[in-house]
Design a protein around this motif. Structure first.
Motif, PDB file in Angstrom:
ATOM      1  N   GLY A 179       5.948   1.539  -4.020  1.00  0.00           N
ATOM      2  CA  GLY A 179       5.277   2.753  -3.575  1.00  0.00           C
ATOM      3  C   GLY A 179       3.764   2.733  -3.658  1.00  0.00           C
ATOM      4  O   GLY A 179       3.113   3.731  -3.330  1.00  0.00           O
ATOM      5  N   THR A 180       3.170   1.608  -4.055  1.00  0.00           N
ATOM      6  CA  THR A 180       1.717   1.519  -4.205  1.00  0.00           C
ATOM      7  C   THR A 180       1.041   1.369  -2.846  1.00  0.00           C
ATOM      8  O   THR A 180       1.470   0.547  -2.025  1.00  0.00           O
ATOM      9  N   PHE A 181      -0.029   2.124  -2.617  1.00  0.00           N
ATOM     10  CA  PHE A 181      -0.754   2.035  -1.354  1.00  0.00           C
ATOM     11  C   PHE A 181      -1.454   0.685  -1.215  1.00  0.00           C
ATOM     12  O   PHE A 181      -2.110   0.204  -2.143  1.00  0.00           O
ATOM     13  N   VAL A 182      -1.315   0.077  -0.032  1.00  0.00           N
ATOM     14  CA  VAL A 182      -1.984  -1.189   0.283  1.00  0.00           C
ATOM     15  C   VAL A 182      -2.498  -1.134   1.718  1.00  0.00           C
ATOM     16  O   VAL A 182      -2.188  -0.207   2.475  1.00  0.00           O
ATOM     17  N   ARG A 183      -3.275  -2.149   2.083  1.00  0.00           N
ATOM     18  CA  ARG A 183      -3.823  -2.245   3.444  1.00  0.00           C
ATOM     19  C   ARG A 183      -3.295  -3.483   4.152  1.00  0.00           C
ATOM     20  O   ARG A 183      -2.811  -4.418   3.525  1.00  0.00           O
ATOM     21  N   LYS A 184      -3.475  -3.466   5.464  1.00  0.00           N
ATOM     22  CA  LYS A 184      -3.037  -4.604   6.282  1.00  0.00           C
ATOM     23  C   LYS A 184      -4.055  -5.732   6.299  1.00  0.00           C
ATOM     24  O   LYS A 184      -3.763  -6.812   6.802  1.00  0.00           O
ATOM     25  N   PHE A 185      -5.258  -5.482   5.786  1.00  0.00           N
ATOM     26  CA  PHE A 185      -6.312  -6.484   5.851  1.00  0.00           C
ATOM     27  C   PHE A 185      -7.026  -6.576   4.511  1.00  0.00           C
ATOM     28  O   PHE A 185      -6.950  -5.639   3.707  1.00  0.00           O
ATOM     29  N   PRO A 186      -7.703  -7.678   4.189  1.00  0.00           N
ATOM     30  CA  PRO A 186      -7.855  -8.863   5.046  1.00  0.00           C
ATOM     31  C   PRO A 186      -6.571  -9.680   5.189  1.00  0.00           C
ATOM     32  O   PRO A 186      -6.469 -10.519   6.070  1.00  0.00           O
ATOM     33  N   TYR A 187      -5.591  -9.405   4.326  1.00  0.00           N
ATOM     34  CA  TYR A 187      -4.272 -10.006   4.456  1.00  0.00           C
ATOM     35  C   TYR A 187      -3.244  -8.905   4.266  1.00  0.00           C
ATOM     36  O   TYR A 187      -3.528  -7.869   3.661  1.00  0.00           O
ATOM     37  N   GLN A 188      -2.054  -9.128   4.787  1.00  0.00           N
ATOM     38  CA  GLN A 188      -1.022  -8.107   4.713  1.00  0.00           C
ATOM     39  C   GLN A 188      -0.773  -7.686   3.261  1.00  0.00           C
ATOM     40  O   GLN A 188      -0.670  -8.516   2.365  1.00  0.00           O
ATOM     41  N   ASN A 189      -0.709  -6.379   3.062  1.00  0.00           N
ATOM     42  CA  ASN A 189      -0.404  -5.797   1.750  1.00  0.00           C
ATOM     43  C   ASN A 189      -1.439  -6.157   0.685  1.00  0.00           C
ATOM     44  O   ASN A 189      -1.102  -6.559  -0.426  1.00  0.00           O
ATOM     45  N   THR A 190      -2.710  -6.000   1.032  1.00  0.00           N
ATOM     46  CA  THR A 190      -3.791  -6.182   0.070  1.00  0.00           C
ATOM     47  C   THR A 190      -4.073  -4.849  -0.617  1.00  0.00           C
ATOM     48  O   THR A 190      -4.251  -3.828   0.040  1.00  0.00           O
ATOM     49  N   LEU A 191      -4.105  -4.873  -1.942  1.00  0.00           N
ATOM     50  CA  LEU A 191      -4.341  -3.665  -2.722  1.00  0.00           C
ATOM     51  C   LEU A 191      -5.828  -3.577  -3.066  1.00  0.00           C
ATOM     52  O   LEU A 191      -6.372  -4.475  -3.702  1.00  0.00           O
ATOM     53  N   TRP A 192      -6.471  -2.497  -2.616  1.00  0.00           N
ATOM     54  CA  TRP A 192      -7.898  -2.247  -2.864  1.00  0.00           C
ATOM     55  C   TRP A 192      -8.037  -1.187  -3.954  1.00  0.00           C
ATOM     56  O   TRP A 192      -7.466  -0.097  -3.851  1.00  0.00           O
ATOM     57  N   ALA A 193      -8.862  -1.461  -4.953  1.00  0.00           N
ATOM     58  CA  ALA A 193      -9.102  -0.464  -6.000  1.00  0.00           C
ATOM     59  C   ALA A 193      -9.639   0.839  -5.428  1.00  0.00           C
ATOM     60  O   ALA A 193      -9.305   1.929  -5.906  1.00  0.00           O
ATOM     61  N   ASP A 194     -10.463   0.741  -4.390  1.00  0.00           N
ATOM     62  CA  ASP A 194     -11.071   1.913  -3.761  1.00  0.00           C
ATOM     63  C   ASP A 194     -10.031   2.958  -3.361  1.00  0.00           C
ATOM     64  O   ASP A 194     -10.296   4.167  -3.374  1.00  0.00           O
ATOM     65  N   ASP A 195      -8.836   2.470  -2.983  1.00  0.00           N
ATOM     66  CA  ASP A 195      -7.854   3.368  -2.402  1.00  0.00           C
ATOM     67  C   ASP A 195      -7.232   4.325  -3.395  1.00  0.00           C
ATOM     68  O   ASP A 195      -6.555   5.284  -2.999  1.00  0.00           O
ATOM     69  N   LEU A 196      -7.451   4.111  -4.692  1.00  0.00           N
ATOM     70  CA  LEU A 196      -6.970   5.109  -5.639  1.00  0.00           C
ATOM     71  C   LEU A 196      -7.719   6.419  -5.417  1.00  0.00           C
ATOM     72  O   LEU A 196      -7.124   7.497  -5.450  1.00  0.00           O
ATOM     73  N   TYR A 197      -9.041   6.316  -5.170  1.00  0.00           N
ATOM     74  CA  TYR A 197      -9.807   7.527  -4.884  1.00  0.00           C
ATOM     75  C   TYR A 197      -9.495   8.057  -3.488  1.00  0.00           C
ATOM     76  O   TYR A 197      -9.516   9.279  -3.272  1.00  0.00           O
ATOM     77  N   MET A 198      -9.220   7.190  -2.543  1.00  0.00           N
ATOM     78  CA  MET A 198      -8.967   7.627  -1.172  1.00  0.00           C
ATOM     79  C   MET A 198      -7.639   8.386  -1.043  1.00  0.00           C
ATOM     80  O   MET A 198      -7.365   8.984  -0.005  1.00  0.00           O
TER      81      MET A 198
END
Length: 408
Positions: A179-198
């Protein structure tokens, strides 16, 4: 140690800045942002100003008339900070700033949505983020700020947008199996610390707005999971990213991403019911981060662009975030008051080294993506009053004023 040489005028300006009251300084910072904000559009070629999107001729390319006009997570951060300041000082011009910014977006996005509906590069024209919601950056923090505006401006289109954003966030966004939010880039399912605030400030406010625990549950899950993937137990700070394909972290303990994590936890605790069973655990995670962060504060009270690399430049946005987060935690009674000195020392460092006589914040790292080499983080450009740092600076100022008032 880096030597800083001041001319007579510059030294005098610094002394005058440090001598004025903190409330005077915080008002100056906010008023300068208002002065730099120009709601409208400017032709990229003809340089003509358009007060409304409806005035822009067909096939005329435009940009925002000022960096503070757009629909970006940084604008959401600033809107919430202005409301926070306005409520604390009982000063309507600051709360009105946020209301006017949100209203301008709703009044103007449809023209761009119609003209560029087939353009996939949503970030190349105004308000593309408004209706595409391609990334968490595009709507999470802005939606959180809309909730704050909606408390006093009950426009039905605001509620409709919030419901759409909440559905998209909870049902459609890319996640790991846990259930953790991830992004499609720069590679599939990359977890960015920034996205906790987003994500978390919006989720928490939706929980408060609707009374539905599912939003609180999701926000808490994100905080716990981001800690699982990004916390560096040896250095006691967070990594910027985690690659799910490689099952490892990136290379940098970037300052601002650690700030985003701290702020996300602050926003969640502010909204979470006092009797929530996970509240104690969340406070413990926040205190753990505060203690870890404190160990990287330099002699001037500032933090570095790469937290554990003292040869990287001192960076203002993360410093403001840590001042805000630590001071707020003390003011709320979540952590012991002895931690307040970390925040006050950071504030004095900002006043002495990073805020100029106009109330503008210097040395704010610009928007930053991900690279697998530290040189990328070392060499990120900085801006003056750049939109990534001004909101956190105002929030820091408000908490310092509260510390002063309480005598902690």
């Amino acid at each position: 140690m880096k030597k800083v040489l001041f001319g007579c005028f510059c030294f005098s300006a610094v002394m005058q800045l440090c001598a004025q009251s903190n409330e005077t300084l915080v008002r100056k910072i906010a008023d300068q942002i208002i002065n730099e904000t120009k709601l409208g559009f400017e032709g990229t070629e003809n340089k003509q100003f358009y007060a409304s999107s409806k005035d822009i001729p067909e096939n005329t390319k435009v940009k925002y008339a000022s960096p503070y006009t757009g629909w970006h997570y940084t604008h959401g951060v600033l809107n919430m900070a202005m409301i926070n300041l306005g409520n604390y000082l009982n000063e309507p011009k600051y709360t009105n700033y946020a209301a006017q910014h949100v209203a301008f977006g709703f009044d103007n996005y449809k023209v761009f949505q119609q003209r560029f509906k087939n353009d996939v590069k949503h970030y190349t024209y105004p308000y593309g983020e408004f209706f595409t919601m391609d990334e968490l950056d595009d709507f999470g923090a802005m939606s959180a700020s809309i909730i704050e505006v909606y408390k006093t401006v009950k426009k039905p289109e605001y509620k409709e947008y919030l419901e759409k954003a909440a559905k998209h966030l909870t049902e459609e966004r890319l996640r790991l199996e846990d259930g953790t939010f991830v992004r499609k880039f720069p590679y599939q399912n990359t977890l960015w610390a920034d996205d906790l605030y987003m994500s978390v400030p919006f989720l928490a406010r939706m929980g408060k707005l609707t009374g539905q625990n599912k939003y609180f549950d999701d926000a808490i899950k994100q905080v716990i999971n981001f800690n699982k993937y990004l916390w560096d137990a040896d250095r006691e700070i967070y990594w910027h990213i985690w690659y799910s394909d490689l099952k490892r972290n990136g290379v940098a303990h970037w300052g601002r991403c650690n700030g985003w994590i701290m702020l996300a936890q602050i926003h969640l605790l502010d909204q979470l019911p006092q009797n929530h069973p996970k509240r104690k655990e969340l406070i413990q995670l926040l205190e753990r981060q505060i203690v870890g962060i404190a160990r990287y504060q330099n002699a001037e009270g500032l933090w570095h662009q790469i937290l554990d690399k003292n040869d990287s430049y001192t960076e203002s946005s993360c410093t403001a975030m840590f001042v805000y987060g630590i001071a707020h935690a003390v003011n709320q009674g979540w952590i012991d008051k002895r931690y307040a000195s970390i925040a006050t020392t950071g504030w004095e460092g900002l006043k002495k080294h990073k805020i100029n006589e106009l109330g503008q914040l210097k040395d704010i790292c610009v928007g930053t993506g991900i690279q697998d080499n530290l040189a990328f983080y070392y060499n990120r450009p900085v801006g003056l009053n750049e939109k990534h740092g001004t909101g956190p600076l105002l929030d820091a100022g408000v908490e310092i004023l509260k510390l002063e008032k309480s005598g902690k």
